[in-house]
Design a protein around this motif. Sequence first.
Motif, PDB file in Angstrom:
ATOM      1  N   GLU A 309       5.789-108.589 -20.692  1.00 38.26           N
ATOM      2  CA  GLU A 309       5.355-109.910 -20.244  1.00 38.26           C
ATOM      3  C   GLU A 309       4.116-109.853 -19.359  1.00 38.26           C
ATOM      4  N   GLY A 310       3.725-108.631 -18.952  1.00 38.67           N
ATOM      5  CA  GLY A 310       2.552-108.480 -18.090  1.00 38.67           C
ATOM      6  C   GLY A 310       2.879-108.358 -16.617  1.00 38.67           C
ATOM      7  N   ALA A 311       4.177-108.219 -16.287  1.00 36.92           N
ATOM      8  CA  ALA A 311       4.556-108.001 -14.881  1.00 36.92           C
ATOM      9  C   ALA A 311       4.169-106.581 -14.463  1.00 36.92           C
ATOM     10  N   VAL A 312       3.654-106.445 -13.262  1.00 36.43           N
ATOM     11  CA  VAL A 312       3.229-105.150 -12.732  1.00 36.43           C
ATOM     12  C   VAL A 312       4.176-104.747 -11.611  1.00 36.43           C
ATOM     13  N   TRP A 313       4.721-103.533 -11.707  1.00 34.42           N
ATOM     14  CA  TRP A 313       5.657-103.028 -10.705  1.00 34.42           C
ATOM     15  C   TRP A 313       5.145-101.715 -10.129  1.00 34.42           C
ATOM     16  N   LEU A 314       5.212-101.615  -8.823  1.00 39.17           N
ATOM     17  CA  LEU A 314       4.851-100.381  -8.128  1.00 39.17           C
ATOM     18  C   LEU A 314       6.070 -99.473  -8.137  1.00 39.17           C
ATOM     19  N   ILE A 315       6.062 -98.450  -8.992  1.00 40.32           N
ATOM     20  CA  ILE A 315       7.286 -97.667  -9.183  1.00 40.32           C
ATOM     21  C   ILE A 315       7.290 -96.339  -8.429  1.00 40.32           C
ATOM     22  N   ASP A 316       6.121 -95.836  -8.036  1.00 35.70           N
ATOM     23  CA  ASP A 316       6.116 -94.601  -7.253  1.00 35.70           C
ATOM     24  C   ASP A 316       4.746 -94.402  -6.608  1.00 35.70           C
ATOM     25  N   ILE A 317       4.756 -93.732  -5.469  1.00 32.30           N
ATOM     26  CA  ILE A 317       3.522 -93.364  -4.767  1.00 32.30           C
ATOM     27  C   ILE A 317       3.670 -91.921  -4.331  1.00 32.30           C
ATOM     28  N   ASN A 318       2.696 -91.106  -4.639  1.00 33.08           N
ATOM     29  CA  ASN A 318       2.773 -89.676  -4.360  1.00 33.08           C
ATOM     30  C   ASN A 318       1.579 -89.261  -3.521  1.00 33.08           C
ATOM     31  N   SER A 319       1.852 -88.671  -2.363  1.00 33.85           N
ATOM     32  CA  SER A 319       0.762 -88.201  -1.499  1.00 33.85           C
ATOM     33  C   SER A 319       0.303 -86.797  -1.866  1.00 33.85           C
ATOM     34  N   LYS A 320       0.988 -86.168  -2.845  1.00 30.94           N
ATOM     35  CA  LYS A 320       0.591 -84.829  -3.317  1.00 30.94           C
ATOM     36  C   LYS A 320       0.543 -84.841  -4.848  1.00 30.94           C
ATOM     37  N   PRO A 321      -0.322 -85.674  -5.422  1.00 30.04           N
ATOM     38  CA  PRO A 321      -0.338 -85.802  -6.880  1.00 30.04           C
ATOM     39  C   PRO A 321      -0.951 -84.597  -7.572  1.00 30.04           C
ATOM     40  N   GLY A 322      -0.583 -84.417  -8.832  1.00 28.53           N
ATOM     41  CA  GLY A 322      -1.260 -83.432  -9.671  1.00 28.53           C
ATOM     42  C   GLY A 322      -2.591 -84.002 -10.138  1.00 28.53           C
ATOM     43  N   ARG A 323      -3.379 -83.163 -10.791  1.00 25.66           N
ATOM     44  CA  ARG A 323      -4.693 -83.631 -11.256  1.00 25.66           C
ATOM     45  C   ARG A 323      -4.912 -83.369 -12.737  1.00 25.66           C
ATOM     46  N   LYS A 324      -3.815 -83.077 -13.453  1.00 25.63           N
ATOM     47  CA  LYS A 324      -3.952 -82.798 -14.878  1.00 25.63           C
ATOM     48  C   LYS A 324      -4.460 -84.010 -15.648  1.00 25.63           C
ATOM     49  N   MET A 325      -4.082 -85.206 -15.207  1.00 30.65           N
ATOM     50  CA  MET A 325      -4.542 -86.404 -15.897  1.00 30.65           C
ATOM     51  C   MET A 325      -6.066 -86.472 -15.913  1.00 30.65           C
ATOM     52  N   ILE A 326      -6.681 -86.172 -14.764  1.00 27.56           N
ATOM     53  CA  ILE A 326      -8.136 -86.266 -14.660  1.00 27.56           C
ATOM     54  C   ILE A 326      -8.814 -85.156 -15.449  1.00 27.56           C
ATOM     55  N   THR A 327      -8.326 -83.938 -15.311  1.00 28.04           N
ATOM     56  CA  THR A 327      -8.981 -82.822 -16.006  1.00 28.04           C
ATOM     57  C   THR A 327      -8.791 -82.915 -17.520  1.00 28.04           C
ATOM     58  N   THR A 328      -7.729 -83.629 -17.962  1.00 29.40           N
ATOM     59  CA  THR A 328      -7.509 -83.819 -19.395  1.00 29.40           C
ATOM     60  C   THR A 328      -8.387 -84.938 -19.956  1.00 29.40           C
ATOM     61  N   LEU A 329      -8.382 -86.093 -19.284  1.00 31.62           N
ATOM     62  CA  LEU A 329      -9.136 -87.243 -19.781  1.00 31.62           C
ATOM     63  C   LEU A 329     -10.619 -87.156 -19.484  1.00 31.62           C
ATOM     64  N   SER A 330     -10.969 -86.525 -18.360  1.00 28.98           N
ATOM     65  CA  SER A 330     -12.375 -86.471 -17.938  1.00 28.98           C
ATOM     66  C   SER A 330     -12.731 -85.059 -17.487  1.00 28.98           C
ATOM     67  N   PRO A 331     -12.867 -84.105 -18.434  1.00 29.15           N
ATOM     68  CA  PRO A 331     -13.174 -82.720 -18.071  1.00 29.15           C
ATOM     69  C   PRO A 331     -14.464 -82.589 -17.258  1.00 29.15           C
ATOM     70  N   GLU A 332     -15.369 -83.547 -17.433  1.00 29.45           N
ATOM     71  CA  GLU A 332     -16.639 -83.493 -16.692  1.00 29.45           C
ATOM     72  C   GLU A 332     -16.433 -83.716 -15.192  1.00 29.45           C
ATOM     73  N   LYS A 333     -15.231 -84.161 -14.789  1.00 27.67           N
ATOM     74  CA  LYS A 333     -14.943 -84.392 -13.369  1.00 27.67           C
ATOM     75  C   LYS A 333     -14.284 -83.195 -12.698  1.00 27.67           C
ATOM     76  N   ARG A 334     -14.169 -82.090 -13.417  1.00 24.78           N
ATOM     77  CA  ARG A 334     -13.490 -80.923 -12.855  1.00 24.78           C
ATOM     78  C   ARG A 334     -14.117 -80.477 -11.534  1.00 24.78           C
ATOM     79  N   ASP A 335     -15.432 -80.362 -11.493  1.00 25.58           N
ATOM     80  CA  ASP A 335     -16.099 -79.943 -10.259  1.00 25.58           C
ATOM     81  C   ASP A 335     -15.821 -80.922  -9.122  1.00 25.58           C
ATOM     82  N   THR A 336     -15.864 -82.205  -9.441  1.00 33.57           N
ATOM     83  CA  THR A 336     -15.596 -83.232  -8.423  1.00 33.57           C
ATOM     84  C   THR A 336     -14.200 -83.066  -7.839  1.00 33.57           C
ATOM     85  N   ILE A 337     -13.224 -82.832  -8.724  1.00 29.68           N
ATOM     86  CA  ILE A 337     -11.834 -82.700  -8.290  1.00 29.68           C
ATOM     87  C   ILE A 337     -11.636 -81.441  -7.449  1.00 29.68           C
TER      88      ILE A 337
END
Length: 355
Positions: A309-337
């Motif tokens: 229906e388009g409802a948005v729910w905040l289901i989790d917040i992590n102060s120590k997240p992984g970074r695989k999502m970024i390195t997978t979707l945007s390999p050019e951001k590896r140095d930045t990360i």
Amino acid sequence: MISFGFVTIYDQQEIDYSTEMAKRAERYGITVYRFTPLDIDPLTEKARGKKFHAATQSWIESVFDIPAILYDRCFYRADERSKKSKPIMQWIKQRPDITFLGYGFPSKWDLYKRIIDHPLLSYYVPKTVLLRSPTDLLHMIRKEKSVICKPEHGSQGKGIYVVKQVENHLHILDTSGQTIAAIKRKIDLQHWLEALLHRSSYLIQPFFPLKTKQNEPFDVRFFFQKNEHGTWSERGRGVRVGPPGTIIANVSAGASIFDFSKWFSQIPSPQRLFIADGIETITNVLPSYLEEQFGPLFELGIDLGITEEGAVWLIDINSKPGRKMITTLSPEKRDTIYEAPLRYCLFLANEVNVR
């Protein structure tokens, strides 16, 4: 040179990430050390760990003072090593001569209590209850039919269960979607909960059917870090999709990662407006509000669940997240990360005059 410590529970934990970061540290005038809380000698307050040797691009055994700036990548579980490590880290965080990139959160329950006090964010948080007895669970089950149980101090999707009402009894599912128990009597529920709460304290929430048409669980992850000026920067966003029939969409549990823009473009226009408004409110308000409530942070993984229906729910917040999502979707951001902790370390060093 600035001394910078990368702290983990286990010696080889996140070795690739810390090594890539350490390879880039010399150009910033930073010496990187690796150690665990149990590597600290309580008498000398020195650590026996690893120092990154720039000339050979390798880690060498070393004994050193606790570095002036620390990057806490400790993930606590129910094992003895975690139980011994946690109070040591709490002690270090009290020392005025040591600065952390981020100080993290006390617990998911504390997070919930603070967020529901916010006039905007409270609309996006599922009803949450601290699980203490079968009555708590049964009360929510009667209203929602399905309930998700999350460890109060959990991470990486571990220790999560879903309880569903099926006719006159309850089915308990693990994260793979398998039924591990079918409970018909309240005394059996009491026994299951006692065993569960003996391992960890738990929260319960309504279990939303956040599934694709292929019966795959999914959520949207937003990854934020502080930049070299000490301000929040969104590094990327992506959709995490778990295997069919499973419960959660966590990368460590086998979820796949997909481009957010492509996924978003396939949503019908009316829902897109609601979703975009919710995302904008949460991502603009939440990071700074969390710092107001809990003190300095360096990075955040914000997980949103989005219904048909388009409802948005905040289901989790992590102060120590992984970074695989970024390195997978945007390999050019590896140095930045990899360089982000170093750049923020310099910012902190200038703020507290650490050299």
